[in-house]
Scaffold this motif. Sequence first.
Motif, PDB file in Angstrom:
ATOM      1  N   ASP A   1       0.814  -1.234   0.000  1.00 20.63           N
ATOM      2  CA  ASP A   1       0.000   0.000   0.000  1.00 20.63           C
ATOM      3  C   ASP A   1       0.841   1.276   0.000  1.00 20.63           C
ATOM      4  O   ASP A   1       0.320   2.369   0.283  1.00 20.63           O
ATOM      5  CB  ASP A   1      -0.969   0.026   1.210  1.00 20.63           C
ATOM      6  CG  ASP A   1      -1.892  -1.178   1.217  1.00 20.63           C
ATOM      7  OD1 ASP A   1      -2.291  -1.622   0.117  1.00 20.63           O
ATOM      8  OD2 ASP A   1      -2.196  -1.671   2.318  1.00 20.63           O
ATOM      9  N   HIS A   2       2.145   1.157  -0.275  1.00 17.96           N
ATOM     10  CA  HIS A   2       3.003   2.344  -0.386  1.00 17.96           C
ATOM     11  C   HIS A   2       3.810   2.254  -1.687  1.00 17.96           C
ATOM     12  O   HIS A   2       5.027   2.005  -1.660  1.00 17.96           O
ATOM     13  CB  HIS A   2       3.948   2.476   0.818  1.00 17.96           C
ATOM     14  CG  HIS A   2       3.251   2.813   2.095  1.00 17.96           C
ATOM     15  ND1 HIS A   2       2.616   1.865   2.866  1.00 17.96           N
ATOM     16  CD2 HIS A   2       3.056   4.015   2.722  1.00 17.96           C
ATOM     17  CE1 HIS A   2       2.083   2.450   3.928  1.00 17.96           C
ATOM     18  NE2 HIS A   2       2.339   3.756   3.866  1.00 17.96           N
ATOM     19  N   PRO A   3       3.149   2.433  -2.839  1.00 14.96           N
ATOM     20  CA  PRO A   3       3.838   2.267  -4.123  1.00 14.96           C
ATOM     21  C   PRO A   3       4.926   3.313  -4.324  1.00 14.96           C
ATOM     22  O   PRO A   3       4.764   4.485  -3.974  1.00 14.96           O
ATOM     23  CB  PRO A   3       2.719   2.417  -5.147  1.00 14.96           C
ATOM     24  CG  PRO A   3       1.671   3.219  -4.453  1.00 14.96           C
ATOM     25  CD  PRO A   3       1.733   2.832  -3.008  1.00 14.96           C
ATOM     26  N   VAL A   4       6.051   2.853  -4.880  1.00 19.18           N
ATOM     27  CA  VAL A   4       7.153   3.749  -5.227  1.00 19.18           C
ATOM     28  C   VAL A   4       7.140   4.023  -6.723  1.00 19.18           C
ATOM     29  O   VAL A   4       7.335   5.163  -7.159  1.00 19.18           O
ATOM     30  CB  VAL A   4       8.499   3.131  -4.798  1.00 19.18           C
ATOM     31  CG1 VAL A   4       9.665   4.045  -5.201  1.00 19.18           C
ATOM     32  CG2 VAL A   4       8.524   2.899  -3.295  1.00 19.18           C
ATOM     33  N   LEU A   5       6.907   2.988  -7.509  1.00 23.59           N
ATOM     34  CA  LEU A   5       6.806   3.102  -8.959  1.00 23.59           C
ATOM     35  C   LEU A   5       5.467   2.534  -9.403  1.00 23.59           C
ATOM     36  O   LEU A   5       5.031   1.498  -8.907  1.00 23.59           O
ATOM     37  CB  LEU A   5       7.944   2.333  -9.647  1.00 23.59           C
ATOM     38  CG  LEU A   5       9.382   2.750  -9.319  1.00 23.59           C
ATOM     39  CD1 LEU A   5      10.361   1.801  -9.996  1.00 23.59           C
ATOM     40  CD2 LEU A   5       9.636   4.190  -9.752  1.00 23.59           C
ATOM     41  N   THR A   6       4.819   3.228 -10.361  1.00 26.50           N
ATOM     42  CA  THR A   6       3.519   2.770 -10.870  1.00 26.50           C
ATOM     43  C   THR A   6       3.511   2.875 -12.393  1.00 26.50           C
ATOM     44  O   THR A   6       3.659   3.968 -12.954  1.00 26.50           O
ATOM     45  CB  THR A   6       2.363   3.601 -10.280  1.00 26.50           C
ATOM     46  OG1 THR A   6       2.427   3.554  -8.846  1.00 26.50           O
ATOM     47  CG2 THR A   6       1.017   3.057 -10.743  1.00 26.50           C
ATOM     48  N   ASN A   7       3.387   1.729 -13.039  1.00 20.71           N
ATOM     49  CA  ASN A   7       3.273   1.662 -14.507  1.00 20.71           C
ATOM     50  C   ASN A   7       4.364   2.479 -15.222  1.00 20.71           C
ATOM     51  O   ASN A   7       4.075   3.354 -16.050  1.00 20.71           O
ATOM     52  CB  ASN A   7       1.887   2.141 -14.960  1.00 20.71           C
ATOM     53  CG  ASN A   7       0.780   1.214 -14.482  1.00 20.71           C
ATOM     54  OD1 ASN A   7       0.980   0.005 -14.379  1.00 20.71           O
ATOM     55  ND2 ASN A   7      -0.383   1.778 -14.182  1.00 20.71           N
ATOM     56  N   VAL A   8       5.599   2.208 -14.896  1.00 20.51           N
ATOM     57  CA  VAL A   8       6.723   2.902 -15.528  1.00 20.51           C
ATOM     58  C   VAL A   8       7.038   2.239 -16.869  1.00 20.51           C
ATOM     59  O   VAL A   8       7.180   1.014 -16.952  1.00 20.51           O
ATOM     60  CB  VAL A   8       7.963   2.877 -14.616  1.00 20.51           C
ATOM     61  CG1 VAL A   8       9.170   3.477 -15.334  1.00 20.51           C
ATOM     62  CG2 VAL A   8       7.687   3.632 -13.318  1.00 20.51           C
ATOM     63  N   ASN A   9       7.158   3.072 -17.929  1.00 24.36           N
ATOM     64  CA  ASN A   9       7.485   2.566 -19.261  1.00 24.36           C
ATOM     65  C   ASN A   9       8.577   3.442 -19.879  1.00 24.36           C
ATOM     66  O   ASN A   9       8.463   4.668 -19.879  1.00 24.36           O
ATOM     67  CB  ASN A   9       6.254   2.594 -20.186  1.00 24.36           C
ATOM     68  CG  ASN A   9       5.195   1.593 -19.769  1.00 24.36           C
ATOM     69  OD1 ASN A   9       5.243   0.428 -20.139  1.00 24.36           O
ATOM     70  ND2 ASN A   9       4.223   2.062 -18.965  1.00 24.36           N
ATOM     71  N   PHE A  10       9.632   2.834 -20.359  1.00 21.35           N
ATOM     72  CA  PHE A  10      10.629   3.559 -21.150  1.00 21.35           C
ATOM     73  C   PHE A  10      11.518   2.543 -21.865  1.00 21.35           C
ATOM     74  O   PHE A  10      11.574   1.362 -21.496  1.00 21.35           O
ATOM     75  CB  PHE A  10      11.474   4.518 -20.299  1.00 21.35           C
ATOM     76  CG  PHE A  10      12.407   3.850 -19.332  1.00 21.35           C
ATOM     77  CD1 PHE A  10      13.649   3.366 -19.748  1.00 21.35           C
ATOM     78  CD2 PHE A  10      12.066   3.704 -17.995  1.00 21.35           C
ATOM     79  CE1 PHE A  10      14.513   2.764 -18.868  1.00 21.35           C
ATOM     80  CE2 PHE A  10      12.932   3.095 -17.099  1.00 21.35           C
ATOM     81  CZ  PHE A  10      14.154   2.624 -17.535  1.00 21.35           C
ATOM     82  N   THR A  11      12.214   3.004 -22.885  1.00 23.24           N
ATOM     83  CA  THR A  11      13.152   2.168 -23.635  1.00 23.24           C
ATOM     84  C   THR A  11      14.466   2.907 -23.771  1.00 23.24           C
ATOM     85  O   THR A  11      14.482   4.085 -24.138  1.00 23.24           O
ATOM     86  CB  THR A  11      12.602   1.835 -25.037  1.00 23.24           C
ATOM     87  OG1 THR A  11      11.370   1.121 -24.910  1.00 23.24           O
ATOM     88  CG2 THR A  11      13.605   0.975 -25.814  1.00 23.24           C
ATOM     89  N   LEU A  12      15.560   2.216 -23.448  1.00 24.13           N
ATOM     90  CA  LEU A  12      16.903   2.780 -23.582  1.00 24.13           C
ATOM     91  C   LEU A  12      17.644   1.972 -24.646  1.00 24.13           C
ATOM     92  O   LEU A  12      17.948   0.791 -24.456  1.00 24.13           O
ATOM     93  CB  LEU A  12      17.657   2.716 -22.250  1.00 24.13           C
ATOM     94  CG  LEU A  12      19.090   3.281 -22.253  1.00 24.13           C
ATOM     95  CD1 LEU A  12      19.098   4.732 -22.680  1.00 24.13           C
ATOM     96  CD2 LEU A  12      19.727   3.110 -20.881  1.00 24.13           C
ATOM     97  N   LYS A  13      17.903   2.626 -25.774  1.00 21.54           N
ATOM     98  CA  LYS A  13      18.546   1.960 -26.897  1.00 21.54           C
ATOM     99  C   LYS A  13      20.056   1.796 -26.643  1.00 21.54           C
ATOM    100  O   LYS A  13      20.654   2.589 -25.904  1.00 21.54           O
ATOM    101  CB  LYS A  13      18.340   2.764 -28.180  1.00 21.54           C
ATOM    102  CG  LYS A  13      16.881   2.889 -28.619  1.00 21.54           C
ATOM    103  CD  LYS A  13      16.338   1.558 -29.094  1.00 21.54           C
ATOM    104  CE  LYS A  13      14.903   1.705 -29.624  1.00 21.54           C
ATOM    105  NZ  LYS A  13      14.377   0.392 -30.105  1.00 21.54           N
ATOM    106  N   PRO A  14      20.676   0.776 -27.253  1.00 19.53           N
ATOM    107  CA  PRO A  14      22.131   0.618 -27.120  1.00 19.53           C
ATOM    108  C   PRO A  14      22.865   1.870 -27.594  1.00 19.53           C
ATOM    109  O   PRO A  14      22.551   2.429 -28.648  1.00 19.53           O
ATOM    110  CB  PRO A  14      22.437  -0.583 -28.026  1.00 19.53           C
ATOM    111  CG  PRO A  14      21.154  -1.344 -28.105  1.00 19.53           C
ATOM    112  CD  PRO A  14      20.068  -0.310 -28.040  1.00 19.53           C
ATOM    113  N   GLY A  15      23.826   2.330 -26.815  1.00 16.46           N
ATOM    114  CA  GLY A  15      24.589   3.522 -27.146  1.00 16.46           C
ATOM    115  C   GLY A  15      23.879   4.809 -26.788  1.00 16.46           C
ATOM    116  O   GLY A  15      24.433   5.902 -26.959  1.00 16.46           O
TER     117      GLY A  15
END
Length: 483
Positions: free
Chosen positions: A351-365
């Motif tokens: 009941d103490h969320p730190v991250l909620t539905n995090v989305n990202f993409t980190l490409k090589p380089g």
Amino acid sequence: MKTNLRYGLKLFRQYKASFLLVLGLLIIETAVSLVLPKLIASDIAAMQTLASTTQLGLASVGLWALLIVFQGTLRYVSGVKLNTLGATLTADLNNRLYTHIQSLPMRFFHHTNKGDILALLTHDLGVVSFYITSVVTTLIPNLLIFVGCAVLMFAIEPWISLIIVSVIPFLFVISKLLGRKIHPLANAIANTQAQSLAVANENISTISLVKSFTREQVESKRYARTQADLKQLRIRQFGFQSLLSPLVQTLTAIAVIAILGISIFKLESEALALADMVALLLYGLIFIRPISAFAGLYGQTQHLRGAASRLSLVWEAETENYHSLQPGHTAVSLPTNEVRFENVSFSYQPDHPVLTNVNFTLKPGGAMLIVGDNGAGKSTMLNLLLQYYQPDEGRIMIGGQDSRVLGVHKVRQRIGYVPQDVVLQSGTVHNNIALGCEGATDVQVIDAANKAGLTTIIASLPLGLNTQVGEGGIRLSGGNANV
């Protein structure tokens, strides 16, 4: 308890040859202890029938002396072997426990005091090792002496044997009553010792902070309070332990005096021969050895239970999925190092969320800057990427594969991590640059230092790459350590 028993059997199988050798030596020594009084009594009886006892007496005394020397030699050899086995066992247990602790997830370390972990390695393992080598191993010889003396005394004079055996129930009651007092004290001592180690470890690790705020006296008083509590607990424990030995000696002394009194009475009435009287007295003195051991057995077992229960909590803790893949998955190659968070949610507490539905993409380089308030979850995302924790929901993809099926070892090998807190290991600059790349050559280390812009800093150090950084980098300047 079943886990402890299974692990004890596993240890016995591993060191079976050493255990059996020590046990064999102790049994032979026990046999000599039981034979010697009977032999002395037989020789005395034989000498009483001879007109001249000089020749037989000298031969008998010589044989007795040889048996006593042989018994002493056996006791010395078995003692050396027993202590060697104890040292080997303690070292092995320490190595296994240390390796196991390192394989536990970060959540364990966040919820466990360092002092508790150090107490496991220093105190609790010592208790277990002592019990296995010094209590369990000597239990069988002591039982043989107990039964052997009782049977042989019964064969000579049943009433005397019954007097000796009647001491056992009193000793059991006394040891159990004292054990109930000692057991909680032993647990309290272990916990207080862990607190003391935690305070010392914290202060030494942050000694620059302690000195900069002139807290030396404050921290000394805090440590002294834990030592004062520890002293009081140990004084109480020693008080109960010290009570046991006089009670055992008093009861056994009464039993020996009873043997002597009955023997003298029967000797005068010619119901008992002098040789049998000597044998009874010798067996009575030998009988004290197992009685004393049995008296302390209950308290030692209670002490062991406390240490074993604390160790079990660690042994039974689930380890990280370090090398092996999850069931149903096979080893895969990673064509790229692309990192992708897909609907990742995480909380340290329900009941103490730190991250909620995090989305990202980190490409090589590529490069990414994560910005947020304190406590927003920036470090948490790195902790999840390194698999210190697992997401509550969603998944983290590396090279198109779910990181959870890759295994911790493979994931962390592909990640270079510079934490916000400076963490340097005791050793040389070379060792710290090569950390995580075992067997790295000097050329590789120099190349890595050049790419990191460390060439000028390393050149300014007294011994260059071979400069000792000290524990936590204490021998380096703050700026150099951060770089």
